[in-house]
Design a protein around this motif. Structure first.
Motif, PDB file in Angstrom:
ATOM      1  N   UNK A 144      32.604  49.527  49.449  1.00 59.40           N
ATOM      2  CA  UNK A 144      31.198  49.008  49.356  1.00 59.40           C
ATOM      3  C   UNK A 144      30.809  48.064  49.592  1.00 59.40           C
ATOM      4  N   UNK A 145      32.333  47.171  51.142  1.00 55.71           N
ATOM      5  CA  UNK A 145      31.998  46.410  51.744  1.00 55.71           C
ATOM      6  C   UNK A 145      32.268  46.794  53.043  1.00 55.71           C
ATOM      7  N   UNK A 159      35.116  37.389  59.029  1.00 55.34           N
ATOM      8  CA  UNK A 159      34.557  36.947  57.555  1.00 55.34           C
ATOM      9  C   UNK A 159      34.924  37.085  56.934  1.00 55.34           C
ATOM     10  N   UNK A 160      36.554  36.305  56.831  1.00 56.42           N
ATOM     11  CA  UNK A 160      37.186  35.663  56.173  1.00 56.42           C
ATOM     12  C   UNK A 160      37.563  34.391  56.342  1.00 56.42           C
ATOM     13  N   UNK A 185      29.597  37.902  53.339  1.00 53.26           N
ATOM     14  CA  UNK A 185      29.048  39.085  54.014  1.00 53.26           C
ATOM     15  C   UNK A 185      28.269  39.582  54.189  1.00 53.26           C
ATOM     16  N   UNK A 186      27.868  39.886  55.088  1.00 57.83           N
ATOM     17  CA  UNK A 186      26.986  40.381  55.640  1.00 57.83           C
ATOM     18  C   UNK A 186      25.174  41.070  54.659  1.00 57.83           C
ATOM     19  N   UNK A 195      36.514  40.108  43.319  1.00 56.94           N
ATOM     20  CA  UNK A 195      35.820  40.696  43.903  1.00 56.94           C
ATOM     21  C   UNK A 195      36.158  41.797  44.813  1.00 56.94           C
ATOM     22  N   UNK A 196      36.899  40.719  45.288  1.00 56.62           N
ATOM     23  CA  UNK A 196      37.619  42.142  46.408  1.00 56.62           C
ATOM     24  C   UNK A 196      39.102  41.694  46.860  1.00 56.62           C
TER      25      UNK A 196
END
Ligand code: C2E
Ligand code: MG
Ligand code: MG
Length: 418
Positions: A144-145, A159-160, A185-186, A195-196
């Motif tokens: 999903x990511x 992105x981290x 996250x874009x 969440x991740x």
């Protein structure tokens, strides 16, 4: 009239009637009464869930604990009041169990209840906040990511982003910060680790994520030295699989050298979810880092495998007491005893202590009384991006006051430099 729906479980008819009347006197008229767990279940089936369940514990047949489990599992009550002859320690244990199952515990009262007690309980219900959205957000899976065709670490590492949360002493002096990763996250926006992180772990990305956070944390420390002449102490969370890397210690030392920082600015917060036996090589690496001056912290002490046994296995220099023991410490002498005990032990072991998750003024005052050396929590500041931290630091320097978090502020302050 209050539009509240209340269930009373009480097998003593006199007490049941008295409670019912006291609720009516407090303008609560939608009251379901039950003298057994089975009768309570039947009422809930017929009339649906309630705002408040008032539960006796000891009764013939099924007891109050069964009803509490039923209420929590079926989402049949928003909040709970325990009313029992049971010893205080037992009632507190039940309150904790109910809380862990997702019920808001409004009161934990000895019998007999008085009208004043009931008034307090109803006031406590009115202070309950709506369920925050963050609590109902489920963790993502990696697909999903990251697009399945693109599950390469390179596609997400940029992105981290390290966010930073201050740690202060009781006078308010800044002692350092903890780096806490966020995923910018874009599509999904700014994501917190809850969440991740599980997706990251399953994909085997924890190691690159940690190097990314370490890099940004040391960069931050060096930036503060450039601006203010003194490096900012930073703490970074380290999962066991990172510690297990053969070259972990030399790579950390090389990173510090590249930023021209002394090892003493860095604290490694070791996260333990499972009991692992440290290998000799791993222990050697950690000892070397300690000898160079790095600090080693046992995160979430008292939870999971972060226990006293672990404390004796690795050369820890700091102990972090988690929010679970701290939140509500002002109202719970047993929690205060646990925090005081951990402090005493840490002092005897010549370890530093940081208390996490300090959210309220009441908890802060209790920690003042316990003379806690360092605190971290929303009461001081929420995690923030590097630019906001620098601004926060300079604002504090100019006003010297305790910043108090605004109510209803979002979980993380969105990065203002974006
Ligand atoms: P942790 O290391 O124990 O971090 C403390 C957590 O408590 C952070 O959650 C922080 O935002 C939150 N917190 C701070 N003050 C308060 C408060 O007053 N009240 C409440 N309710 N919470 C407060 P966050 O940032 O969501 O991180 C959760 C966990 O994710 C961390 O717990 C850590 O176990 C893990 N984590 C975060 N960053 C990293 C990382 O870079 N690497 C690894 N491996 N794990 C990380
Ligand atoms: Mg931590
Ligand atoms: Mg922690």
């Amino acid at each position: 009239m209050r539009a509240l729906k209340v269930l009373i479980l009480e097998d003593d008819p006199f007490q049941l009637m008295a409670l019912h009347q006291m609720l009516n006197a407090n303008q609560v008229f939608d009251v379901m009464t039950a003298d057994s767990v089975e009768a309570a279940r039947q009422s809930l089936r017929n009339r649906g869930g309630v705002d408040i369940a008032i539960c006796d514990l000891q009764m013939d047949g099924a007891d109050g604990l069964e009803l509490i489990r039923h209420l929590a599992q079926g989402g049949q009550a928003r909040s709970l009041v325990i009313l029992s002859h049971a010893a205080e320690g037992v009632r507190e244990g039940v309150a904790r169990l109910a809380f862990d199952q997702g019920l808001a515990v409004l009161g934990n009262l000895p019998k007999p209840a008085t009208a004043a007690m009931l008034g307090d309980v109803l006031e406590a219900y009115e202070r309950l906040e709506p369920v925050p959205e963050k609590d109902v957000l489920a963790p993502f899976c990696l697909e999903q990511l990251v697009a399945p065709a693109n599950v390469q670490v390179e596609s997400c590492v940029e992105q981290w982003i390290a966010y930073f949360q201050p740690k202060v002493n009781l006078k308010g002096d800044l002692l350092g910060v903890e780096a806490l990763v966020r995923w910018q996250h874009p599509v999904q926006g700014l994501l917190a680790p809850g969440r991740f992180m599980s997706a990251i772990e399953r994909a085997g990305f924890v190691v690159p994520l940690t190097w990314r956070v370490l890099e940004q944390a040391l960069q931050m420390s060096a930036e503060v030295r450039y601006r203010q002449g003194e490096a900012l102490p930073v703490a970074v969370n380290i999962a066991p699989q990172v510690l297990a890397l053969e070259d972990f210690a030399p790579r950390v030392m090389a990173l510090l050298a590249r930023h021209e920082l002394p090892a003493s600015v860095l604290t490694l917060e070791i996260l333990e979810h499972e009991a692992l036996q440290p290998r000799a090589g791993q222990l050697e690496g950690l000892l070397r880092l300690r000898m160079q001056g790095c600090k080693l912290s046992i995160d979430d002490f008292g939870m999971g495998a972060s226990n006293i046994h672990r404390l004796l296995q690795l050369p820890f220099s700091e102990l972090k007491i988690p929010a679970e023991f701290v939140q509500g410490v002002a109202d719970d002498p047993r929690q205060a005893a646990v925090v005081a005990g951990a402090l005493f032990m840490a002092r005897r072991l010549s370890m530093e202590v940081v208390v996490e998750g300090v959210e309220t003024l009441d908890d802060f005052h209790s920690l003042l009384r316990l003379d806690v050396p360092a605190i971290q929590g929303y009461f001081i500041a929420r995690p923030m991006c590097a630019a906001d931290l620098l601004r926060w630091m300079s604002e504090r320097k100019s006003c010297h006051s305790w910043p108090v978090v605004q109510e209803n502020e979002p979980q993380d302050i969105p990065c203002s430099c974006r």
